[in-house]
Scaffold this motif. Structure first.
Motif, short mmCIF file in Angstrom:
data_model
loop_
_atom_site.label_atom_id
_atom_site.label_comp_id
_atom_site.label_asym_id
_atom_site.label_seq_id
_atom_site.Cartn_x
_atom_site.Cartn_y
_atom_site.Cartn_z
N UNK A 138 -23.58 127.30 0.24
CA UNK A 138 -23.88 126.60 1.25
C UNK A 138 -22.87 125.96 2.20
N UNK A 139 -21.92 125.35 1.76
CA UNK A 139 -21.12 124.20 2.51
C UNK A 139 -20.42 125.33 3.65
N UNK A 140 -19.53 126.17 2.83
CA UNK A 140 -18.47 126.21 3.32
C UNK A 140 -19.04 127.77 4.15
N UNK A 141 -19.56 128.35 3.35
CA UNK A 141 -20.91 129.80 4.29
C UNK A 141 -21.42 129.85 5.55
N UNK A 142 -21.55 128.04 5.68
CA UNK A 142 -22.32 128.02 6.45
C UNK A 142 -21.59 127.08 7.37
N UNK A 143 -19.99 126.57 7.14
CA UNK A 143 -18.55 126.85 7.98
C UNK A 143 -18.56 128.01 8.33
N UNK A 144 -17.75 129.13 7.99
CA UNK A 144 -17.11 130.42 7.94
C UNK A 144 -17.75 131.07 8.44
N UNK A 145 -19.65 130.81 9.20
CA UNK A 145 -20.61 131.79 9.89
C UNK A 145 -20.36 131.19 11.73
N UNK A 146 -19.22 129.86 11.42
CA UNK A 146 -19.45 129.78 12.86
C UNK A 146 -20.42 128.15 13.19
N UNK A 147 -21.12 128.23 12.50
CA UNK A 147 -21.98 127.11 12.53
C UNK A 147 -22.10 125.88 11.51
N UNK A 148 -21.03 125.31 11.94
CA UNK A 148 -20.43 123.95 11.43
C UNK A 148 -21.65 122.40 11.47
N UNK A 149 -22.10 122.42 12.62
CA UNK A 149 -23.04 121.76 13.58
C UNK A 149 -24.21 121.97 12.82
N UNK A 150 -24.64 122.91 11.54
CA UNK A 150 -26.10 123.17 10.53
C UNK A 150 -25.53 122.93 9.48
N UNK A 151 -24.56 122.32 9.48
CA UNK A 151 -24.02 122.11 7.77
C UNK A 151 -25.29 120.90 7.62
N UNK A 152 -25.44 119.69 8.54
CA UNK A 152 -25.98 118.66 7.61
C UNK A 152 -27.77 119.13 6.76
N UNK A 153 -28.23 120.19 7.70
CA UNK A 153 -29.53 120.52 7.20
C UNK A 153 -29.83 121.45 6.15
N UNK A 154 -28.64 122.21 6.25
CA UNK A 154 -27.92 123.80 5.00
C UNK A 154 -28.33 122.93 3.59
N UNK A 155 -27.07 121.81 3.97
CA UNK A 155 -26.61 120.68 2.97
C UNK A 155 -28.43 120.26 2.15
N UNK A 156 -29.05 119.74 3.14
CA UNK A 156 -30.17 118.70 2.80
C UNK A 156 -31.16 119.44 2.50
N UNK A 157 -30.83 121.20 2.97
CA UNK A 157 -31.98 121.84 1.84
C UNK A 157 -32.00 122.39 1.19
N UNK A 158 -30.70 122.21 0.72
CA UNK A 158 -30.50 122.66 -0.18
C UNK A 158 -30.86 122.04 -1.23
#
Length: 236
Positions: A138-158
């Motif tokens: 979740x963390x590095x996939x979100x970063x790799x897809x260029x959506x670093x600004x969404x890491x917080x929501x991805x991690x919190x949801x996961x």
């Protein structure tokens, strides 16, 4: 103040507040819903996920891993150097202990009471492996897809979801695991159970790292560049 000191400070504060959220919401849930373990877990998971989103959003411009496994993978990917990773990991472990102490004291408990809650068994250890692999994806996939600004929501949801779909309720963090040994509350884990959990998390970290490199072969270069940009942002 040096960039490294600011990063370590952010990791200490962030990990402390994360543990306060985990332990504190567990205590509150036990007191508000003493006869419903399912509701306790719901309250605990929602509070933890929400706190993670807020903490990552606030501290991401400085440093917001809050997890030694994540920091080790960042080191393996070349995002940070060995000195930085050691400082951040030390701050994470210290912050976790501070958070557990604060949560205990807030609710009128002894500052340190070692947990008597045994968490052991192959199913729980497998749960920790899976939880940690998923967190890294979740963390590095979100970063790799260029959506670093969404890491917080991805991690919190996961993490909110992983509380429910993993047998271990997704600790997935050695610093948090150690911190939870000193609170004999809903979120606690006995000191004797912690080493196996941490080994499972490290195994999940190794597997997650390999999977991230397989799925995102260009990750190292792009994330290293992002880390340099983050350094400049912190300095400004």
């Amino acid at each position: 103040m040096s960039v490294l000191a600011r990063r370590a400070g952010a990791e200490l504060v962030g990990t402390a507040f994360l543990v306060i959220a985990i332990v504190g919401s567990g205590i509150m849930a036990s007191r508000l819903s003493p006869d419903d373990v399912g509701l306790q877990l719901l309250q605990n998971s929602v509070a933890t996920g929400a706190a993670l989103v807020a903490l990552i959003v606030a501290l991401q411009p400085v440093s917001a891993s809050f997890n030694p496994v994540v920091t080790l993978v960042e080191r393996a990917l070349g995002m940070i150097d060995t000195r930085t990773s050691a400082a951040l990991i030390g701050a994470q472990f210290l912050g976790g202990l501070v958070g557990a102490l604060a949560a205990n004291l807030m609710f009128g408990l002894d500052a340190v009471t070692f947990s008597t809650r045994e968490r052991a068994g192959a199913g729980l250890w497998l749960g920790e492996v899976i939880a940690t692999i998923g967190l890294l994806l979740v963390i590095f996939g979100t970063v790799r897809s260029g959506r670093t600004d969404r890491v917080a929501f991805a991690v919190g949801g996961y993490i909110t979801a992983a509380y429910w779909f993993t047998s271990s309720t997704s600790f997935a963090n050695p610093a948090v695991t150690i911190a939870r040994t000193i609170t004999d509350t809903f979120a606690g884990i006995s000191p004797s159970s912690a080493p196996a959990f941490i080994l499972a998390q490290l195994a999940g970290g190794a597997a997650g790292y390999a999977l991230v490199r397989f799925l995102y072969p260009a990750l190292a270069a792009s994330t290293a560049a992002a880390a340099v940009a983050a350094d400049r942002k912190v300095l400004s």
